[in-house]
Design an enzyme around this catalytic site. Structure first.
Site, PDB file in Angstrom:
ATOM      1  N   ARG A  50      57.248  66.442  68.607  1.00 26.42           N
ATOM      2  CA  ARG A  50      57.782  65.381  67.737  1.00 26.42           C
ATOM      3  C   ARG A  50      56.969  65.258  66.455  1.00 26.42           C
ATOM      4  O   ARG A  50      57.459  64.753  65.437  1.00 26.42           O
ATOM      5  CB  ARG A  50      57.810  64.038  68.474  1.00 26.42           C
ATOM      6  CG  ARG A  50      58.398  62.895  67.611  1.00 26.42           C
ATOM      7  CD  ARG A  50      58.607  61.624  68.405  1.00 26.42           C
ATOM      8  NE  ARG A  50      57.367  61.028  68.850  1.00 26.42           N
ATOM      9  CZ  ARG A  50      56.588  60.245  68.087  1.00 26.42           C
ATOM     10  NH1 ARG A  50      56.898  60.017  66.817  1.00 26.42           N
ATOM     11  NH2 ARG A  50      55.498  59.706  68.583  1.00 26.42           N
ATOM     12  N   TYR A 104      77.146  65.995  47.325  1.00 29.93           N
ATOM     13  CA  TYR A 104      77.820  65.916  48.612  1.00 29.93           C
ATOM     14  C   TYR A 104      78.193  64.466  48.910  1.00 29.93           C
ATOM     15  O   TYR A 104      77.404  63.546  48.665  1.00 29.93           O
ATOM     16  CB  TYR A 104      76.882  66.491  49.676  1.00 29.93           C
ATOM     17  CG  TYR A 104      77.302  66.298  51.100  1.00 29.93           C
ATOM     18  CD1 TYR A 104      78.569  66.687  51.535  1.00 29.93           C
ATOM     19  CD2 TYR A 104      76.426  65.746  52.026  1.00 29.93           C
ATOM     20  CE1 TYR A 104      78.944  66.518  52.857  1.00 29.93           C
ATOM     21  CE2 TYR A 104      76.786  65.580  53.349  1.00 29.93           C
ATOM     22  CZ  TYR A 104      78.056  65.963  53.762  1.00 29.93           C
ATOM     23  OH  TYR A 104      78.426  65.798  55.073  1.00 29.93           O
ATOM     24  N   ASP A 173      68.708  69.692  45.453  1.00 33.45           N
ATOM     25  CA  ASP A 173      69.326  70.270  46.641  1.00 33.45           C
ATOM     26  C   ASP A 173      69.931  71.606  46.221  1.00 33.45           C
ATOM     27  O   ASP A 173      70.874  71.650  45.433  1.00 33.45           O
ATOM     28  CB  ASP A 173      70.405  69.343  47.194  1.00 33.45           C
ATOM     29  CG  ASP A 173      71.027  69.852  48.487  1.00 33.45           C
ATOM     30  OD1 ASP A 173      71.119  71.084  48.664  1.00 33.45           O
ATOM     31  OD2 ASP A 173      71.454  69.029  49.311  1.00 33.45           O
ATOM     32  N   LYS A 198      72.898  75.915  56.924  1.00 31.70           N
ATOM     33  CA  LYS A 198      73.736  76.814  56.147  1.00 31.70           C
ATOM     34  C   LYS A 198      73.129  78.220  56.067  1.00 31.70           C
ATOM     35  O   LYS A 198      72.921  78.861  57.066  1.00 31.70           O
ATOM     36  CB  LYS A 198      73.971  76.208  54.764  1.00 31.70           C
ATOM     37  CG  LYS A 198      74.388  74.719  54.779  1.00 31.70           C
ATOM     38  CD  LYS A 198      75.617  74.454  55.620  1.00 31.70           C
ATOM     39  CE  LYS A 198      76.209  73.063  55.421  1.00 31.70           C
ATOM     40  NZ  LYS A 198      75.325  71.945  55.744  1.00 31.70           N
TER      41      LYS A 198
END
Length: 381
Positions: A50, A104, A173, A198
């Protein structure tokens, strides 16, 4: 040449190449463990997945940082998680963010619905109009955010100059490019955000995101990641590393197929407009040619028949799959008005160049002739 001093394909496979000991495995080991033995009496940080310090997580981040030319990087549980944590690491209550309108839909919802809850105000500007960015700067402005390459392909030069002039950060981005085609830090960005779902992974079987930048900034993202529970699973890290080993050769095919499909589509009578920066007809072609190492596999198609023509085409497809997401080895197609930009509404979509009948095609690595053939039979006469 990457930060490792080797070519990008070499770096994507080896990281920093080094001689392996005898009998060492060629493929990296998957350490699918949540925790590790802690030495008694040690005050060193414990290994705990974690925390993002599982060896699979650490080695993947190191390799990606080399590709981007960044000091450090950190992988998290999704691309949206990377976007959220990067902005939370950069911004504080009362701060002001200037963002491109060409982003987006999920990112815009994050800005509008969630950053507002933290007392962070967002102003949207046309990304290709530098004067709009300049007019929007305030005393409280702390960061600028853009997505590129998209449509248009944004010239980061003037925006990064503005950011440095006012002492604010530029976050970019660059998911649609991958570091093989474009590296924002080389063009004045301070932070790179990528959906590793992606091109980095490339096989449509992992959800992940990554943030790259200075060591100090990534350390703050890491702090937030631990608190918000955004760590990537070791197996996902292992899969992304496996995918990145073929990143350079996959991008070559994505680039080639994107160009072939765009050139064919531009001549088709049923298609009114093609959005692809590799075409000389694209308004940003000259800049894209200078800035990008490849034009990618993303092609925007506007059908003359609008929404009805789009629905008819989607129903006739045989090879190409109607599905959200992008950049896998298989060709995918989606209708942004019903998926990524549904929340914006018809008028908002039209303003940013997404009319009804707009299809987003993610060209995979199949034979280009087969992709074109499927589109041709689906469009019909």
């Amino acid at each position: 040449m990457s930060r490792s001093g080797f070519g990008f394909s070499t770096t994507a496979i080896h990281g920093t190449p080094h001689r392996r000991p005898d009998w060492a495995p060629i493929a990296p080991a998957l350490l699918q463990s949540s925790t590790f033995v802690n030495p008694i009496g040690s005050d060193e940080e414990v290994l705990y997945s974690r925390y993002g310090n599982n060896p699979n997580q650490v080695e993947l981040a190191r390799k990606y940082a080399l590709l981007e030319g960044a000091e450090d990087a950190i992988f998290v549980a999704s691309g949206m998680g990377a976007t959220a944590l990067a902005h939370l690491a950069m911004l504080r209550p009362g701060d002001h963010l200037i963002a491109s309108t060409w982003i987006y839909g999920g990112t815009q919802r994050l800005f509008d619905e969630e950053l507002a809850r933290f007392g962070i105000e967002v102003t949207y500007v046309s990304p290709d109009q530098v004067r709009h960015w300049r007019k929007s700067v305030r005393k409280a402005t702390r960061a600028l955010f853009v997505e590129t390459p998209t449509n248009p392909v944004i010239d980061l030069g003037p925006i990064s100059y503005l950011a440095k002039e006012h002492g604010v950060a530029l976050l970019v981005d660059a998911t649609f490019a991958s570091p093989i085609n474009y590296r924002p830090l080389e063009h004045g960005a301070d932070v790179v955000i990528t959906s590793a779902t992606k091109y980095l992974n490339g096989h449509s079987d992992v959800i992940a995101g990554v943030v790259a930048g200075s060591s100090a900034f990534v350390e703050e993202v890491n702090r937030l990641m631990r608190l918000w529970g955004q760590a990537i699973d070791p197996h996902a890290a292992w899969l992304i590393d496996r995918g990145m080993r073929t990143l350079a050769v996959r991008m070559e095919r994505h680039n080639a197929n994107g160009m072939a499909v765009a050139q064919w589509a531009e001549q088709h009578p049923g298609i009114s407009k093609v959005h692809y920066p590799g075409l000389p007809s694209h308004p940003d072609h000259a800049h894209a040619k200078a800035a990008l190492n490849g034009f990618g596999g993303m092609v925007g198609l506007e059908l003359k028949g609008g929404a009805k023509a789009a629905e008819r085409l989607l129903k006739r497809l045989k090879l190409i799959t109607h599905a959200p997401s992008l950049a896998g080895v298989e060709t995918l197609i989606s209708e942004p008005r019903l998926t990524s930009h549904k929340s914006i509404g018809p008028e908002g979509r039209l303003k940013i160049g997404i009319p009804d009948g707009f299809l987003r095609l993610s060209c995979g690595i199949e034979d280009a002739a087969d992709i074109i053939g499927d589109l041709a039979q689906a469009i019909g006469k």
